[in-house]
Scaffold this active site. Sequence first.
Site, PDB file in Angstrom:
ATOM      1  N   ALA A  40       3.023  -8.659 -38.057  1.00  0.00           N
ATOM      2  CA  ALA A  40       1.957  -8.892 -37.320  1.00  0.00           C
ATOM      3  C   ALA A  40       1.116 -10.134 -37.666  1.00  0.00           C
ATOM      4  CB  ALA A  40       0.971  -7.580 -37.614  1.00  0.00           C
ATOM      5  N   VAL A  41       0.934 -10.517 -38.808  1.00  0.00           N
ATOM      6  CA  VAL A  41       0.412 -11.647 -39.303  1.00  0.00           C
ATOM      7  C   VAL A  41       1.065 -12.905 -38.732  1.00  0.00           C
ATOM      8  CG1 VAL A  41      -0.741 -13.017 -41.267  1.00  0.00           C
ATOM      9  CG2 VAL A  41      -0.665 -10.310 -41.102  1.00  0.00           C
ATOM     10  N   THR A  42       2.193 -12.854 -38.844  1.00  0.00           N
ATOM     11  CA  THR A  42       3.207 -14.051 -38.322  1.00  0.00           C
ATOM     12  C   THR A  42       3.167 -14.197 -36.817  1.00  0.00           C
ATOM     13  OG1 THR A  42       5.165 -13.589 -39.911  1.00  0.00           O
ATOM     14  CG2 THR A  42       5.738 -14.756 -37.768  1.00  0.00           C
ATOM     15  N   ASP A  75      -0.241 -18.347 -41.294  1.00  0.00           N
ATOM     16  CA  ASP A  75       1.102 -18.609 -41.716  1.00  0.00           C
ATOM     17  C   ASP A  75       1.651 -18.509 -43.070  1.00  0.00           C
ATOM     18  OD1 ASP A  75       3.743 -19.442 -40.595  1.00  0.00           O
ATOM     19  OD2 ASP A  75       3.444 -21.309 -41.131  1.00  0.00           O
ATOM     20  N   ASP A  78       1.378 -14.469 -44.541  1.00  0.00           N
ATOM     21  CA  ASP A  78       2.204 -13.605 -44.268  1.00  0.00           C
ATOM     22  C   ASP A  78       3.287 -13.457 -45.176  1.00  0.00           C
ATOM     23  OD1 ASP A  78       3.588 -15.947 -43.688  1.00  0.00           O
ATOM     24  OD2 ASP A  78       4.370 -15.616 -41.547  1.00  0.00           O
ATOM     25  N   GLY A  79       3.629 -14.431 -45.881  1.00  0.00           N
ATOM     26  CA  GLY A  79       4.655 -14.456 -46.932  1.00  0.00           C
ATOM     27  C   GLY A  79       4.100 -13.853 -48.157  1.00  0.00           C
ATOM     28  N   THR A  89      12.069  -9.277 -44.545  1.00  0.00           N
ATOM     29  CA  THR A  89      13.058  -8.730 -43.848  1.00  0.00           C
ATOM     30  C   THR A  89      13.800  -9.762 -43.151  1.00  0.00           C
ATOM     31  OG1 THR A  89      11.816  -8.452 -41.976  1.00  0.00           O
ATOM     32  CG2 THR A  89      11.612  -6.582 -43.842  1.00  0.00           C
ATOM     33  N   ASP A  96       9.740 -15.699 -38.014  1.00  0.00           N
ATOM     34  CA  ASP A  96       9.113 -16.957 -38.438  1.00  0.00           C
ATOM     35  C   ASP A  96       9.719 -18.069 -37.842  1.00  0.00           C
ATOM     36  OD1 ASP A  96       7.443 -15.654 -40.369  1.00  0.00           O
ATOM     37  OD2 ASP A  96       8.899 -15.682 -41.936  1.00  0.00           O
ATOM     38  N   ASP A 100       8.282 -20.734 -35.163  1.00  0.00           N
ATOM     39  CA  ASP A 100       8.011 -22.235 -35.902  1.00  0.00           C
ATOM     40  C   ASP A 100       8.468 -23.092 -34.784  1.00  0.00           C
ATOM     41  OD1 ASP A 100       6.907 -21.735 -38.286  1.00  0.00           O
ATOM     42  OD2 ASP A 100       8.800 -22.217 -39.382  1.00  0.00           O
TER      43      ASP A 100
END
Length: 209
Positions: A40-42, A75, A78-79, A89, A96, A100
């Site tokens: 979701a953050v990605t 960005d 998220d990691g 995952t 990602d 990008d």
Amino acid sequence: MANGGEADMRPVPEPARPQARFGLAPLARRLHGAGVSANAVTILGFVLTVAGTVLLALEAPGAALVVLLVGTLADTLDGQIARAAGGGTRLGAFLDSTFDRLSDGAFGIAAAWLGAAHDDPLLLWSALVALVAGAAVPYIRAKAESLGVGASVGIAPREARLVVLVLGVAAWAATANLQLFAAAVAVVAFLSSITTIQRVAHVARALNT
């Protein structure tokens, strides 16, 4: 991005990464605890980046800079959320990498739009070269890895190119001089082209042995 490959290269200098990760770790744990996923953050980071490039095309560099920086934060975050959840995952890695490429494309399109709108050949052609070469850099790596060859070489990974572009936006916002942004895009076009040549040469040598 969060889960490896070319996407693992962020606009945060290598020496600063441990401090950045340490500073974001508590927030990432809270978000994970609240049920917020890394994916979701990605997606949020991607949406913010595209919004920033739209603002760039609308010639609002100050607002674009703020939105792009928040997108960059997402960005990076998220990691950290993926780590808090026990690791990334395959879906996260796919999202990602895909986002990008789309984000880079949006940046290139915005820069090319500005070049055309201002009848600025340097900005227009630099944006087009950066768009093509910037897409070739991760493609070469992915294709090489599918053939069993590593290709993480070159003077300008995505992280370095993003830093130059964001600095160009900041310079434009601070001085109201579009040519400073055009110069940054030209540098990115040059660096992307050199990196493309380096990766092609590296893979060609590896496959010819």
